[in-house]
Enzyme design. Structure first.
Site, PDB file in Angstrom:
ATOM      1  N   LYS A 114      59.871  50.367  -8.184  1.00  0.00           N
ATOM      2  CA  LYS A 114      59.681  50.991  -9.410  1.00  0.00           C
ATOM      3  C   LYS A 114      59.853  49.600 -10.482  1.00  0.00           C
ATOM      4  O   LYS A 114      60.900  49.220 -10.128  1.00  0.00           O
ATOM      5  CB  LYS A 114      60.560  52.058  -9.986  1.00  0.00           C
ATOM      6  CG  LYS A 114      60.509  52.337 -11.294  1.00  0.00           C
ATOM      7  CD  LYS A 114      61.461  53.082 -11.798  1.00  0.00           C
ATOM      8  CE  LYS A 114      61.524  53.420 -13.313  1.00  0.00           C
ATOM      9  NZ  LYS A 114      62.862  53.724 -13.642  1.00  0.00           N
ATOM     10  N   GLU A 169      69.812  46.546 -18.188  1.00  0.00           N
ATOM     11  CA  GLU A 169      68.252  46.897 -17.767  1.00  0.00           C
ATOM     12  C   GLU A 169      68.047  48.283 -18.723  1.00  0.00           C
ATOM     13  O   GLU A 169      67.029  49.258 -18.345  1.00  0.00           O
ATOM     14  CB  GLU A 169      68.041  47.249 -16.247  1.00  0.00           C
ATOM     15  CG  GLU A 169      68.349  46.008 -15.351  1.00  0.00           C
ATOM     16  CD  GLU A 169      67.401  45.858 -14.345  1.00  0.00           C
ATOM     17  OE1 GLU A 169      66.479  46.543 -14.253  1.00  0.00           O
ATOM     18  OE2 GLU A 169      67.548  44.857 -13.456  1.00  0.00           O
ATOM     19  N   HIS A 213      63.428  46.399 -14.594  1.00  0.00           N
ATOM     20  CA  HIS A 213      63.285  46.632 -16.029  1.00  0.00           C
ATOM     21  C   HIS A 213      63.243  45.560 -16.809  1.00  0.00           C
ATOM     22  O   HIS A 213      64.160  44.858 -16.864  1.00  0.00           O
ATOM     23  CB  HIS A 213      64.224  47.953 -16.566  1.00  0.00           C
ATOM     24  CG  HIS A 213      64.169  49.172 -15.742  1.00  0.00           C
ATOM     25  ND1 HIS A 213      65.053  49.168 -14.440  1.00  0.00           N
ATOM     26  CD2 HIS A 213      63.858  50.466 -15.992  1.00  0.00           C
ATOM     27  CE1 HIS A 213      64.815  50.287 -13.985  1.00  0.00           C
ATOM     28  NE2 HIS A 213      64.028  51.074 -14.721  1.00  0.00           N
TER      29      HIS A 213
END
Length: 255
Positions: A171, A87, A144
């Site tokens: 997130k 990530e 991510h």
């Protein structure tokens, strides 16, 4: 209704996005130097990117470094992050070591937030959240994508999953390959905020094209943005001083 999240004196989900600055020192000496430098600038949260640290697999040395950072920045919330190689991080460790590291650091009282990656696995994520929350530590659940930007529905799906699992701060960071990709991220953020979010969320489109997403969070619904002090930890991070100016400018025109 979005409920705010308060960490020390920092209130996320209210007003302008808060600024998080990464520390990326490889040695204890570098980390101490970084922390001293951070005392001279205006930011809200410090993220210790422990995957850069040379002794990351030695819990005693990680704890010692955390004590040093805390002693230099006693008032600042510390986000403890081991970013895995897959990530965008510096190193890869086993899932068991990764979970143990986050859990043990949550128990020390030296960090205020830990970051756990969504794709580590649902049970692993739940285990980190359970230990962190029992020690009054908040949790960022993150995802991510350094290659592209998923479809709007996929971005929202991941954020909702993070929320369902009990993460305090969902997130997602994605890589744009076009201006349309940046708009997809912003649209997904706004829809999540308007329709599903009951807590602050953090979203960003990376690299140069995505910089607008790091600046306009208050409009679209992202509660935290990452700025660079000395060295950026991800593509597109803006200098902290410039970042604060732009965030304040936008905020003053919205209020």
């Amino acid at each position: 209704m979005i409920h705010t999240v308060t960490v020390k004196d920092v209130v996320l989900g209210q007003g302008a996005p808060k600024i998080c600055v990464p520390m990326v020192g490889e040695t204890l000496a570098q980390l101490k130097e970084e922390a001293e430098f951070l005392k001279t600038i205006d930011f809200d949260i410090v993220e210790w990117r422990v995957d850069f640290f040379e002794h990351v697999e030695d819990l005693e040395k990680v704890t010692e470094a955390a004590k040093e950072i805390r002693s230099i920045l006693p008032e600042k919330p510390i986000l403890f992050t081991f970013r895995s190689k897959k990530e965008g991080g510096e190193k890869e460790i086993s899932p068991e070591s990764y979970i143990s590291l986050n859990q043990e650091m949550a128990k020390t009282g030296l960090v205020d937030i830990v970051d756990v990656e969504l794709f580590t696995g649902e049970e692993y994520v739940k285990n980190v959240i359970e230990v962190a929350h029992s020690n009054q530590v908040r949790v960022v659940i993150s995802s991510h994508d350094f290659d592209n930007t998923p479809e709007k529905e996929e971005i929202i799906s991941r954020l909702r999953k993070m929320q369902e699992l009990g993460g305090d701060l969902p997130k997602i960071a994605v890589m744009p390959n076009s201006v349309a990709d940046v708009l997809t991220l912003l649209d997904a953020t706004n829809t999540m905020k308007e329709q599903y979010a009951d807590r602050p969320i953090i979203t960003m489109s990376m690299a140069g094209q995505g910089v607008i997403s790091r600046l306009a969070g208050e409009i679209f619904g992202s509660a935290l943005t990452f700025g660079a002090a000395k060295k950026a930890s991800a593509p597109g991070q803006v200098d902290v001083l410039e970042l604060r100016k732009v965030l304040s400018l936008l905020h003053s025109n919205l209020s």
